[in-house]
Write an enzyme that holds these catalytic residues in place. Structure first.
Site, PDB file in Angstrom:
ATOM      1  N   VAL A  22       0.821  -1.211   0.000  1.00 50.19           N
ATOM      2  CA  VAL A  22       0.000   0.000   0.000  1.00 50.19           C
ATOM      3  C   VAL A  22       0.858   1.266   0.000  1.00 50.19           C
ATOM      4  O   VAL A  22       0.652   2.165  -0.819  1.00 50.19           O
ATOM      5  CB  VAL A  22      -0.960  -0.017   1.223  1.00 50.19           C
ATOM      6  CG1 VAL A  22      -1.566   1.354   1.472  1.00 50.19           C
ATOM      7  CG2 VAL A  22      -2.061  -1.036   0.984  1.00 50.19           C
ATOM      8  N   GLU A  60      -7.597   2.376   2.261  1.00 42.18           N
ATOM      9  CA  GLU A  60      -7.154   2.102   0.882  1.00 42.18           C
ATOM     10  C   GLU A  60      -7.901   0.872   0.362  1.00 42.18           C
ATOM     11  O   GLU A  60      -8.030  -0.119   1.060  1.00 42.18           O
ATOM     12  CB  GLU A  60      -5.636   1.857   0.882  1.00 42.18           C
ATOM     13  CG  GLU A  60      -5.044   1.635  -0.477  1.00 42.18           C
ATOM     14  CD  GLU A  60      -5.500   2.691  -1.480  1.00 42.18           C
ATOM     15  OE1 GLU A  60      -5.249   3.875  -1.269  1.00 42.18           O
ATOM     16  OE2 GLU A  60      -6.116   2.314  -2.516  1.00 42.18           O
ATOM     17  N   GLY A 119     -13.748 -21.027  -6.441  1.00 45.21           N
ATOM     18  CA  GLY A 119     -12.352 -21.462  -6.468  1.00 45.21           C
ATOM     19  C   GLY A 119     -11.909 -21.905  -5.086  1.00 45.21           C
ATOM     20  O   GLY A 119     -12.736 -22.287  -4.258  1.00 45.21           O
ATOM     21  N   CYS A 169      -5.509  -9.441   3.253  1.00 45.44           N
ATOM     22  CA  CYS A 169      -6.615  -8.615   3.768  1.00 45.44           C
ATOM     23  C   CYS A 169      -7.828  -9.410   4.261  1.00 45.44           C
ATOM     24  O   CYS A 169      -8.168  -9.347   5.436  1.00 45.44           O
ATOM     25  CB  CYS A 169      -7.041  -7.617   2.702  1.00 45.44           C
ATOM     26  SG  CYS A 169      -5.771  -6.393   2.364  1.00 45.44           S
TER      27      CYS A 169
HETATM   28  N1  LIG Z   1      -1.940  -5.387   0.573  1.00 41.52           N
HETATM   29  C1  LIG Z   1      -3.108  -4.954   0.158  1.00 41.52           C
HETATM   30  O1  LIG Z   1      -3.619  -5.346  -0.894  1.00 41.52           O
HETATM   31  C2  LIG Z   1      -3.883  -3.937   0.987  1.00 41.52           C
HETATM   32  C3  LIG Z   1      -4.983  -3.277   0.419  1.00 41.52           C
HETATM   33  C4  LIG Z   1      -5.668  -2.341   1.182  1.00 41.52           C
HETATM   34  C5  LIG Z   1      -5.282  -2.098   2.493  1.00 41.52           C
HETATM   35  N2  LIG Z   1      -4.237  -2.778   3.028  1.00 41.52           N
HETATM   36  C6  LIG Z   1      -3.837  -2.464   4.420  1.00 41.52           C
HETATM   37  O2  LIG Z   1      -2.707  -1.588   4.374  1.00 41.52           O
HETATM   38  C7  LIG Z   1      -1.811  -1.863   5.451  1.00 41.52           C
HETATM   39  C8  LIG Z   1      -0.430  -2.188   4.907  1.00 41.52           C
HETATM   40  O3  LIG Z   1      -0.522  -3.364   4.148  1.00 41.52           O
HETATM   41  P1  LIG Z   1       0.673  -3.858   3.201  1.00 41.52           P
HETATM   42  O4  LIG Z   1       0.194  -5.055   2.495  1.00 41.52           O
HETATM   43  O5  LIG Z   1       1.180  -2.683   2.431  1.00 41.52           O
HETATM   44  O6  LIG Z   1       1.756  -4.258   4.325  1.00 41.52           O
HETATM   45  P2  LIG Z   1       3.275  -4.683   4.126  1.00 41.52           P
HETATM   46  O7  LIG Z   1       3.569  -5.650   5.204  1.00 41.52           O
HETATM   47  O8  LIG Z   1       3.540  -5.039   2.703  1.00 41.52           O
HETATM   48  O9  LIG Z   1       4.087  -3.325   4.410  1.00 41.52           O
HETATM   49  C9  LIG Z   1       4.170  -2.707   5.651  1.00 41.52           C
HETATM   50  C10 LIG Z   1       5.523  -1.983   5.733  1.00 41.52           C
HETATM   51  O10 LIG Z   1       5.561  -1.197   6.904  1.00 41.52           O
HETATM   52  C11 LIG Z   1       6.897  -1.192   7.382  1.00 41.52           C
HETATM   53  N3  LIG Z   1       6.912  -0.739   8.772  1.00 41.52           N
HETATM   54  C12 LIG Z   1       6.437  -1.351   9.880  1.00 41.52           C
HETATM   55  N4  LIG Z   1       6.645  -0.605  10.980  1.00 41.52           N
HETATM   56  C13 LIG Z   1       7.288   0.529  10.563  1.00 41.52           C
HETATM   57  C14 LIG Z   1       7.784   1.679  11.218  1.00 41.52           C
HETATM   58  N5  LIG Z   1       7.683   1.837  12.534  1.00 41.52           N
HETATM   59  N6  LIG Z   1       8.378   2.623  10.470  1.00 41.52           N
HETATM   60  C15 LIG Z   1       8.520   2.491   9.151  1.00 41.52           C
HETATM   61  N7  LIG Z   1       8.059   1.409   8.451  1.00 41.52           N
HETATM   62  C16 LIG Z   1       7.464   0.444   9.167  1.00 41.52           C
HETATM   63  C17 LIG Z   1       7.328  -2.624   7.192  1.00 41.52           C
HETATM   64  O11 LIG Z   1       8.743  -2.753   7.212  1.00 41.52           O
HETATM   65  C18 LIG Z   1       6.728  -2.938   5.810  1.00 41.52           C
HETATM   66  O12 LIG Z   1       7.624  -2.648   4.768  1.00 41.52           O
HETATM   67  C19 LIG Z   1      -2.458  -2.994   6.246  1.00 41.52           C
HETATM   68  O13 LIG Z   1      -3.228  -2.439   7.282  1.00 41.52           O
HETATM   69  C20 LIG Z   1      -3.383  -3.661   5.226  1.00 41.52           C
HETATM   70  O14 LIG Z   1      -4.475  -4.302   5.819  1.00 41.52           O
HETATM   71  C21 LIG Z   1      -3.514  -3.677   2.302  1.00 41.52           C
END
Ligand SMILES: NC(=O)c1ccc[n+]([C@@H]2O[C@H](COP(=O)([O-])OP(=O)(O)OC[C@H]3O[C@@H](n4cnc5c(N)ncnc54)[C@H](O)[C@@H]3O)[C@@H](O)[C@H]2O)c1
Length: 430
Positions: free
Chosen positions: A7, A147, A252, A259
């Site tokens: 994200v 998001e 499927g 998520c």
């Molecule tokens: N992946 C998806 O498709 C998606 C879609 C919509 C919403 N979300 C939500 O968005 C959020 C993030 O999801 P994601 O898939 O991007 O997660 P992710 O695990 O890919 O990325 C999270 C990042 O945050 C970093 N991080 C953690 N603590 C930190 C800190 N103190 N300072 C700096 N960086 C730090 C981690 O190192 C990691 O790179 C979640 O809440 C998820 O539910 C995800």
């Protein structure tokens, strides 16, 4: 952007592409050092080109230094992970609160602090409390901006969203964010302004609803198998009703990914706290957990319960196509179970080797589809990558009799029959 994952990185890059100056911050130094060299940590179509373009234009930067990056910024998006607490059901908010504590020390002027991570209702209130401990109220505004992007389609989803939801309790931040998102609104995105708590709940309710749709069609598929009806016909017949809609109606494997599994659990846990029983969503969770067991049972039946030393080839192991994300993929349940029963597993995935299977001696990654399918007794199409949609099985299998279990209904049962392939799919005539 704090947190440079699926994200944070995609949103940061897209905001910079819209002309904003963006610093993507992460505590993972390897990730940031790689990004500075143009190495992208995730597989997301189109992302690399966009990163390189905006770095070159000097609108996009990467940093490990949260404090200084925040000081230079007006708008801060928190995009860190909110996984399920170990063994529990609720969301683990430790990453969010740890960022909030860091932010509290770095507010040198008025800033909008936005949770883009998916967070339970009232998390914004908690973030506000943490910031209040070291700052006066006029130094910041805490906003929720969930998001909705999908991995694999993330850039398109960010750029052309159906809606932008802003949950803020003050008008100043609402005005600034409406202006930030104005290029997307101009292209047709609906702008929805709500209270902060409502925005937090909109995200969970949306994900729970989509997960329900998938689970619903999966259960209808089970019924179709018993009465020799094609579930794809049912999905088309239902989906054409605009009140229902055709998307997320493909039967499927169990839904997975980063998520739906965690968000369905988190919303029921929040509701329990507020003494409300979300029984529909609880059933969805149960049904989905059962789904991998059900498909495995089917595999055992297909192989007449003779699993030991059978070679099973998996095409695709990620939870869906066009992503390298393995989080909660149903392959993580199925492959270890089959391996435990003595099957010899080979897998191919367009996004490469997966460390998740290292500990299983009889699970091997193969670099090509050819190598993966060689000597197979059973082929399982697990993920709907385009790469698997037009395979020439006759050529690949060299006329060896093989069984194909197509968990994504990519092929026509009639055509498979003509090619003399023993073919099984989901929710279609046995
Ligand atoms: N992946 C998806 O498709 C998606 C879609 C919509 C919403 N979300 C939500 O968005 C959020 C993030 O999801 P994601 O898939 O991007 O997660 P992710 O695990 O890919 O990325 C999270 C990042 O945050 C970093 N991080 C953690 N603590 C930190 C800190 N103190 N300072 C700096 N960086 C730090 C981690 O190192 C990691 O790179 C979640 O809440 C998820 O539910 C995800």
């Amino acid at each position: 952007m704090i947190g440079t994952g699926y994200v944070g990185l995609v949103s940061g890059v897209c905001f910079s592409d819209l002309g904003n100056d963006v610093i993507c911050v992460d505590k993972d130094t390897t990730k940031i050092n790689n990004l500075k060299k143009g190495i992208i940590p995730i597989y997301e179509p189109g992302l690399q080109e966009l990163v390189l373009k905006n770095v070159k234009n000097k609108r996009l930067m990467f940093s490990n230094d949260l404090k200084n990056s925040v000081k230079k910024s007006d708008i801060i998006f928190i995009c860190v992970g909110t996984p399920t607490k170990n063994g529990g059901k609720s969301a683990d908010l430790s990453q969010i609160y740890s960022v909030a504590k860091e932010l509290a020390k770095s507010l040198n002027k008025f800033k909008i602090i936005i949770t883009k991570s998916t967070v339970p209702v009232t998390t914004g209130d908690e973030v506000e409390k943490i910031l209040n401990q070291k700052n006066s109220k006029n130094k910041f505004s805490v906003v929720s901006n969930p998001e909705f992007l999908r991995e694999g389609e993330a850039i398109r989803d960010f750029t052309f969203p159906d809606r932008v939801v802003i949950g803020s309790n003050d008008l100043k931040s609402n005005k600034i964010l409406k202006s930030l998102y104005s290029p997307l609104i101009a292209k047709g995105a609906k702008y929805v302004h709500t209270s902060r708590k409502a925005a937090e709940l909109i995200k969970y309710a949306s994900n729970a609803f989509l997960a329900t749709k998938i689970t619903f069609i999966n259960e209808i598929a089970n019924l179709c198998e018993q009465i020799n009806i094609n579930v794809d016909d049912i999905a088309i017949g239902m989906g054409l009703d605009q009140r229902i809609g055709s998307r997320f109606l493909r039967a499927g494997p169990a839904f997975g990914g980063s998520c739906f599994p965690k968000d369905t659990k988190a919303i029921t846990s929040t509701a329990d706290k507020f003494k409300t029983n979300l029984s529909v969503i609880k059933s969805v969770i149960k049904s989905n957990e059962n789904r991998s067991k059900l498909l495995l049972k089917r595999v055992y039946e297909i192989l007449n319960n003779k699993i030991k030393n059978k070679q099973i080839s998996f095409l695709g192991v990620t939870f869906k196509a066009n992503t390298d994300d393995m989080r909660d993929s149903s392959s993580l349940t199925m492959i270890p179970q089959l391996s435990k029963k003595g099957a010899l597993i080979r897998y191919f995935d367009p996004t490469g080797f997966k460390k998740d299977f290292i500990k299983y001696k009889n699970v091997q990654y193969k670099e090509t589809i050819d190598e993966c399918l060689a000597k197979a007794d059973l082929i399982i199409i697990h993920t709907e990558w385009n790469d698997f949609k037009s395979l020439n099985f006759k050529k690949l299998l060299k006329n060896k009799r093989v069984i194909l279990y197509d968990m994504r209904n990519l092929y026509s049962p009639m055509k498979m029959k003509k090619q003399n392939i023993k073919y099984f799919s989901v929710g279609r005539s046995l």
